[in-house]
Scaffold this motif. Structure first.
Motif, short mmCIF file in Angstrom:
data_model
loop_
_atom_site.label_atom_id
_atom_site.label_comp_id
_atom_site.label_asym_id
_atom_site.label_seq_id
_atom_site.Cartn_x
_atom_site.Cartn_y
_atom_site.Cartn_z
N MET A 2 0.82 -1.21 0.00
CA MET A 2 0.00 0.00 0.00
C MET A 2 0.86 1.26 0.00
SD MET A 2 -3.44 -0.22 2.23
CE MET A 2 -2.97 -1.44 3.42
N LEU A 3 1.90 1.28 0.84
CA LEU A 3 2.78 2.45 0.88
C LEU A 3 3.48 2.66 -0.45
CD1 LEU A 3 4.35 2.16 4.43
CD2 LEU A 3 2.78 3.92 3.61
N ARG A 4 3.93 1.58 -1.07
CA ARG A 4 4.57 1.69 -2.38
C ARG A 4 3.58 2.22 -3.42
NH1 ARG A 4 5.74 -3.40 -3.22
NH2 ARG A 4 7.34 -3.34 -1.62
N PHE A 5 2.36 1.71 -3.39
CA PHE A 5 1.31 2.15 -4.31
C PHE A 5 1.04 3.64 -4.14
CE2 PHE A 5 -3.32 2.82 -4.91
CZ PHE A 5 -3.40 2.50 -6.26
N LEU A 6 0.93 4.11 -2.90
CA LEU A 6 0.67 5.52 -2.64
C LEU A 6 1.87 6.39 -3.01
CD1 LEU A 6 -1.28 5.28 0.71
CD2 LEU A 6 -2.19 5.64 -1.59
N ALA A 7 3.08 5.92 -2.75
CA ALA A 7 4.28 6.68 -3.09
C ALA A 7 4.42 6.85 -4.60
CB ALA A 7 5.52 6.01 -2.51
N VAL A 8 4.14 5.79 -5.34
CA VAL A 8 4.23 5.88 -6.80
C VAL A 8 3.20 6.88 -7.32
CG1 VAL A 8 3.77 4.59 -8.93
CG2 VAL A 8 5.22 3.60 -7.16
N ASN A 9 1.99 6.85 -6.78
CA ASN A 9 0.97 7.79 -7.21
C ASN A 9 1.33 9.22 -6.83
OD1 ASN A 9 -1.50 6.48 -8.52
ND2 ASN A 9 -0.99 5.08 -6.87
N ALA A 10 1.89 9.41 -5.64
CA ALA A 10 2.29 10.76 -5.21
C ALA A 10 3.41 11.29 -6.11
CB ALA A 10 2.73 10.74 -3.76
N LEU A 11 4.38 10.45 -6.44
CA LEU A 11 5.47 10.88 -7.33
C LEU A 11 4.95 11.21 -8.72
CD1 LEU A 11 8.36 8.48 -6.30
CD2 LEU A 11 8.22 10.95 -5.94
N PHE A 12 4.02 10.41 -9.21
CA PHE A 12 3.43 10.69 -10.51
C PHE A 12 2.70 12.03 -10.49
CE2 PHE A 12 -0.22 10.50 -13.41
CZ PHE A 12 0.45 10.38 -14.61
N GLY A 13 1.91 12.28 -9.43
CA GLY A 13 1.19 13.54 -9.32
C GLY A 13 2.12 14.72 -9.21
N ALA A 14 3.20 14.59 -8.43
CA ALA A 14 4.16 15.68 -8.29
C ALA A 14 4.84 15.97 -9.63
CB ALA A 14 5.21 15.33 -7.24
N GLY A 15 5.19 14.93 -10.34
CA GLY A 15 5.79 15.12 -11.67
C GLY A 15 4.83 15.79 -12.64
N LEU A 16 3.56 15.41 -12.55
CA LEU A 16 2.54 16.02 -13.40
C LEU A 16 2.37 17.49 -13.06
CD1 LEU A 16 0.49 15.25 -15.59
CD2 LEU A 16 -1.14 14.81 -13.76
N GLY A 17 2.35 17.82 -11.78
CA GLY A 17 2.22 19.22 -11.36
C GLY A 17 3.41 20.06 -11.80
N ILE A 18 4.60 19.52 -11.67
CA ILE A 18 5.79 20.26 -12.11
C ILE A 18 5.79 20.41 -13.62
CG2 ILE A 18 8.31 20.11 -12.25
CD1 ILE A 18 8.21 18.96 -9.39
N ALA A 19 5.32 19.40 -14.33
CA ALA A 19 5.21 19.49 -15.79
C ALA A 19 4.21 20.58 -16.18
CB ALA A 19 4.80 18.14 -16.37
N VAL A 20 3.11 20.69 -15.46
CA VAL A 20 2.13 21.74 -15.73
C VAL A 20 2.77 23.11 -15.50
CG1 VAL A 20 -0.02 22.78 -14.89
CG2 VAL A 20 0.08 20.34 -15.36
N ALA A 21 3.54 23.26 -14.43
CA ALA A 21 4.21 24.52 -14.15
C ALA A 21 5.19 24.88 -15.27
CB ALA A 21 4.92 24.45 -12.81
N VAL A 22 5.94 23.88 -15.73
CA VAL A 22 6.90 24.13 -16.82
C VAL A 22 6.17 24.54 -18.08
CG1 VAL A 22 8.57 22.97 -18.34
CG2 VAL A 22 8.70 22.67 -15.87
N VAL A 23 5.07 23.88 -18.38
CA VAL A 23 4.30 24.22 -19.58
C VAL A 23 3.71 25.63 -19.46
CG1 VAL A 23 2.19 23.63 -20.87
CG2 VAL A 23 3.82 21.86 -20.27
N LEU A 24 3.24 26.00 -18.27
CA LEU A 24 2.73 27.36 -18.07
C LEU A 24 3.81 28.40 -18.35
CD1 LEU A 24 0.65 27.04 -14.78
CD2 LEU A 24 -0.22 27.55 -17.05
N MET A 25 5.01 28.12 -17.91
CA MET A 25 6.12 29.07 -18.13
C MET A 25 6.59 29.04 -19.58
SD MET A 25 8.32 28.38 -14.72
CE MET A 25 7.40 27.65 -13.38
N TRP A 26 6.66 27.85 -20.16
CA TRP A 26 7.16 27.71 -21.52
C TRP A 26 6.21 28.33 -22.54
CZ3 TRP A 26 5.95 23.61 -25.35
CH2 TRP A 26 6.81 23.64 -26.43
#
Length: 95
Positions: A20-44
């Motif tokens: 369960m912890l691994r499942f949640l960590a993978v999802n959290a990392l995916f979401g964080a990467g997605l959020g940072i990608a959105v920020a980069v796209v907003l700036m780009w």
């Protein structure tokens, strides 16, 4: 005679918690990467002149972090929350 499989042995419970912890960590990392990608796209894409303002800033690192970090945390929380809501508890208990 049917046995009730709600009780887990300590080893099974430990393995289940780590899964369960691994499942949640993978999802959290995916979401964080997605959020940072959105920020980069907003700036780009210079949406709202954001990229232009950051380009003219004396120290663009701090404002960039102030945009990217909250977006990453928000997306990580949203993806993790949706993963928790979609966890297959009933299927696991039916085994």
């Amino acid at each position: 005679m049917t046995t009730d499989r709600d009780e887990l042995t300590p080893e099974e419970a430990r393995r289940d918690h780590w899964e369960m912890l691994r499942f949640l960590a993978v999802n959290a990392l995916f979401g964080a990467g997605l959020g940072i990608a959105v920020a980069v796209v907003l700036m780009w894409l210079d949406i709202g002149g954001l990229g232009t303002h950051l380009g003219r800033a004396r120290n663009p690192i701090l404002p960039t972090l102030m945009i990217a970090v909250p977006l990453g945390l928000t997306f990580a929380a949203a993806v993790t929350a949706s993963a928790i809501m979609l966890m297959p508890y009933k299927k696991k208990k039916q085994r």
